[in-house]
Design a protein around this motif. Structure first.
Motif, PDB file in Angstrom:
ATOM      1  N   ARG A 203      64.680  -9.636   9.375  1.00  0.00           N
ATOM      2  CA  ARG A 203      64.729  -8.811   8.162  1.00  0.00           C
ATOM      3  C   ARG A 203      63.753  -9.328   7.109  1.00  0.00           C
ATOM      4  NH1 ARG A 203      69.993  -7.472   4.280  1.00  0.00           N
ATOM      5  NH2 ARG A 203      68.951  -5.859   3.028  1.00  0.00           N
ATOM      6  N   LEU A 204      63.701 -10.636   6.938  1.00  0.00           N
ATOM      7  CA  LEU A 204      62.783 -11.197   5.946  1.00  0.00           C
ATOM      8  C   LEU A 204      61.331 -10.983   6.378  1.00  0.00           C
ATOM      9  CD1 LEU A 204      64.376 -14.492   4.607  1.00  0.00           C
ATOM     10  CD2 LEU A 204      64.733 -12.128   3.938  1.00  0.00           C
ATOM     11  N   ASP A 243      55.742 -14.388  -6.231  1.00  0.00           N
ATOM     12  CA  ASP A 243      56.941 -14.388  -7.073  1.00  0.00           C
ATOM     13  C   ASP A 243      57.661 -13.042  -6.980  1.00  0.00           C
ATOM     14  OD1 ASP A 243      58.496 -16.034  -8.994  1.00  0.00           O
ATOM     15  OD2 ASP A 243      58.084 -14.341 -10.332  1.00  0.00           O
ATOM     16  N   ARG A 244      56.905 -11.970  -6.843  1.00  0.00           N
ATOM     17  CA  ARG A 244      57.515 -10.657  -6.652  1.00  0.00           C
ATOM     18  C   ARG A 244      58.286 -10.625  -5.322  1.00  0.00           C
ATOM     19  NH1 ARG A 244      53.124  -6.301  -6.273  1.00  0.00           N
ATOM     20  NH2 ARG A 244      52.820  -7.415  -4.303  1.00  0.00           N
ATOM     21  N   LEU A 245      57.698 -11.214  -4.283  1.00  0.00           N
ATOM     22  CA  LEU A 245      58.387 -11.304  -2.990  1.00  0.00           C
ATOM     23  C   LEU A 245      59.661 -12.137  -3.128  1.00  0.00           C
ATOM     24  CD1 LEU A 245      58.464 -10.961   0.141  1.00  0.00           C
ATOM     25  CD2 LEU A 245      57.139 -13.088   0.257  1.00  0.00           C
ATOM     26  N   ARG A 246      59.584 -13.250  -3.830  1.00  0.00           N
ATOM     27  CA  ARG A 246      60.757 -14.111  -4.044  1.00  0.00           C
ATOM     28  C   ARG A 246      61.889 -13.329  -4.692  1.00  0.00           C
ATOM     29  NH1 ARG A 246      63.262 -16.110  -7.976  1.00  0.00           N
ATOM     30  NH2 ARG A 246      61.760 -15.175  -9.434  1.00  0.00           N
ATOM     31  N   GLN A 247      61.531 -12.506  -5.684  1.00  0.00           N
ATOM     32  CA  GLN A 247      62.539 -11.721  -6.385  1.00  0.00           C
ATOM     33  C   GLN A 247      63.155 -10.671  -5.454  1.00  0.00           C
ATOM     34  OE1 GLN A 247      63.538 -12.329  -9.496  1.00  0.00           O
ATOM     35  NE2 GLN A 247      65.032 -10.664  -9.532  1.00  0.00           N
ATOM     36  N   GLN A 248      62.325  -9.993  -4.688  1.00  0.00           N
ATOM     37  CA  GLN A 248      62.821  -8.972  -3.760  1.00  0.00           C
ATOM     38  C   GLN A 248      63.821  -9.559  -2.771  1.00  0.00           C
ATOM     39  OE1 GLN A 248      59.115  -7.583  -2.066  1.00  0.00           O
ATOM     40  NE2 GLN A 248      59.096  -5.745  -3.326  1.00  0.00           N
ATOM     41  N   LYS A 253      71.068  -7.694  -0.043  1.00  0.00           N
ATOM     42  CA  LYS A 253      72.496  -7.830   0.228  1.00  0.00           C
ATOM     43  C   LYS A 253      72.698  -8.108   1.712  1.00  0.00           C
ATOM     44  CE  LYS A 253      73.301  -6.775  -4.048  1.00  0.00           C
ATOM     45  NZ  LYS A 253      73.672  -7.839  -5.024  1.00  0.00           N
ATOM     46  N   TRP A 254      73.684  -8.967   2.012  1.00  0.00           N
ATOM     47  CA  TRP A 254      73.940  -9.380   3.389  1.00  0.00           C
ATOM     48  C   TRP A 254      75.405  -9.135   3.742  1.00  0.00           C
ATOM     49  CZ3 TRP A 254      69.652 -10.798   6.060  1.00  0.00           C
ATOM     50  CH2 TRP A 254      68.523 -11.117   5.311  1.00  0.00           C
ATOM     51  N   PRO A 260      73.036 -15.129  -1.894  1.00  0.00           N
ATOM     52  CA  PRO A 260      71.757 -14.542  -1.486  1.00  0.00           C
ATOM     53  C   PRO A 260      70.945 -15.520  -0.626  1.00  0.00           C
ATOM     54  CG  PRO A 260      71.610 -15.298  -3.746  1.00  0.00           C
ATOM     55  CD  PRO A 260      73.056 -15.468  -3.328  1.00  0.00           C
ATOM     56  N   VAL A 261      70.026 -14.962   0.116  1.00  0.00           N
ATOM     57  CA  VAL A 261      69.022 -15.758   0.816  1.00  0.00           C
ATOM     58  C   VAL A 261      67.825 -15.874  -0.123  1.00  0.00           C
ATOM     59  CG1 VAL A 261      67.451 -15.864   2.784  1.00  0.00           C
ATOM     60  CG2 VAL A 261      69.780 -15.009   3.087  1.00  0.00           C
ATOM     61  N   THR A 262      67.283 -17.075  -0.257  1.00  0.00           N
ATOM     62  CA  THR A 262      66.130 -17.276  -1.136  1.00  0.00           C
ATOM     63  C   THR A 262      64.990 -17.929  -0.365  1.00  0.00           C
ATOM     64  OG1 THR A 262      66.894 -19.460  -1.883  1.00  0.00           O
ATOM     65  CG2 THR A 262      67.620 -17.525  -3.158  1.00  0.00           C
ATOM     66  N   ILE A 263      63.819 -17.869  -0.953  1.00  0.00           N
ATOM     67  CA  ILE A 263      62.640 -18.490  -0.345  1.00  0.00           C
ATOM     68  C   ILE A 263      61.938 -19.372  -1.371  1.00  0.00           C
ATOM     69  CG2 ILE A 263      62.251 -16.621   1.317  1.00  0.00           C
ATOM     70  CD1 ILE A 263      59.995 -15.632  -0.591  1.00  0.00           C
ATOM     71  N   SER A 264      61.202 -20.321  -0.849  1.00  0.00           N
ATOM     72  CA  SER A 264      60.296 -21.132  -1.668  1.00  0.00           C
ATOM     73  C   SER A 264      58.892 -20.923  -1.132  1.00  0.00           C
ATOM     74  CB  SER A 264      60.669 -22.612  -1.598  1.00  0.00           C
ATOM     75  OG  SER A 264      61.985 -22.823  -2.078  1.00  0.00           O
TER      76      SER A 264
END
Length: 303
Positions: A203-204, A243-248, A253-254, A260-264
């Protein structure tokens, strides 16, 4: 060399007569001057009712129909070259009704209306060619794509990065590199199982692919890491995109997870005095800085 005896004509005629009633075969009869004598129903279906006497099989005829002949390598062909056998019997593409129909073509000697002539025989092999192209694409994808996410794989991404590096050195054309990592992915696998972890990856990967331009390259670099190459992109614009991708991703929702799932992410700009290996090392360093600073953030050098 002995000339064929007249007794061979009926056999060839019977052969072409059989082709005339084959649903996927178009046949056009023409004489030594390439004047069209007749055509079967399939040829008329493909080319329309354009077979009066004195119409010639030549490139002007194709132009009149708005047709273009190409071979499998998509190189333009001339009809005269095909009819004079300057090009071996092969597959040609015909632009018909805004689509390309692939046909296997032959030029045969035969008899029509009791006169020796030739027949241009075009057998529709479009479905076969589509299957061939699908298999070819599958083989290419297996070599360049990651099976789980359908993004490009690490090897292909590094090849493209090398090409972009050489292009930038020659034309002074900047590009940006980003490394993305899913935060606490091991915890997701341990808590919900590897199958669910694979769903998260897929999904990511889809979100990442849709968030960037067609000219950008998104690849699975390994495990839960992704590499993104952004040609003609300055560092500030790249940081904004990440940063826009990080916010998206943080807003997804899971079904099985409350949090939430987050990214760095780490981002660097191309530097002329750095090798590809050094650029990858630098972007990995920026990613490490983002994770050490608390995750769910982007680290890059603003200019």
């Amino acid at each position: 060399m002995n000339q064929p005896s007249p007794t061979t004509w009926p056999d060839l005629h019977n052969h072409v007569s059989t082709l005339l009633v084959t649903a996927d075969t178009a046949v056009i009869f023409f004489n030594a001057g390439h004047v069209i004598l007749d055509a079967n129903d399939k040829a008329r279906q493909w080319f329309g009712e354009i077979f009066p006497q004195q119409t010639r099989l030549q490139d002007a005829w194709l132009d009149e129909l708005g047709l273009q002949l190409v071979d499998r390598g998509l190189h333009n062909l001339t009809l005269n070259a095909l009819l004079s056998r300057q090009v071996p019997d092969s597959y040609v593409g015909l632009s018909l009704a805004n689509q390309t129909r692939w046909a296997q073509w032959h030029v045969l000697a035969t008899i029509h209306q009791q006169e020796p002539c030739q027949a241009l025989v075009l057998t529709d092999v479009s479905e076969l060619m589509q299957s061939f192209h699908a298999l070819q694409q599958h083989a290419e994808d297996a070599d360049t794509r990651d099976f789980a996410t359908r993004l490009y794989n690490r090897r292909y991404a590094l090849e493209r990065l090398e090409q972009m590096h050489l292009h930038a050195k020659r034309y002074q054309s900047p590009f940006a590199i980003a490394m993305v990592d899913i935060d606490h992915f091991k915890r997701i696998n341990d808590t919900y199982g590897h199958s669910y972890g694979d769903e998260v990856l897929e999904r990511l990967a889809s979100v990442i692919q849709k968030s960037f331009r067609e000219t950008d390259l998104c690849a699975r670099f390994g495990g839960e890491e992704f590499l993104i190459l952004m040609p003609e992109t300055e560092i500030n614009a790249a940081i904004f995109s990440l940063d826009r991708l990080r916010q998206q991703i943080s807003e997804l929702k899971w079904a099985q997870m409350q949090r939430p799932v987050t990214i760095s992410s780490g981002v660097v700009r191309w530097q002329i005095n750095k090798s590809v290996e050094q650029l990858v090392f630098l972007v990995d360093q920026r990613l490490g800085t983002a994770k050490k600073a608390g995750r769910n953030q982007v680290c890059g050098d603003l200019f």
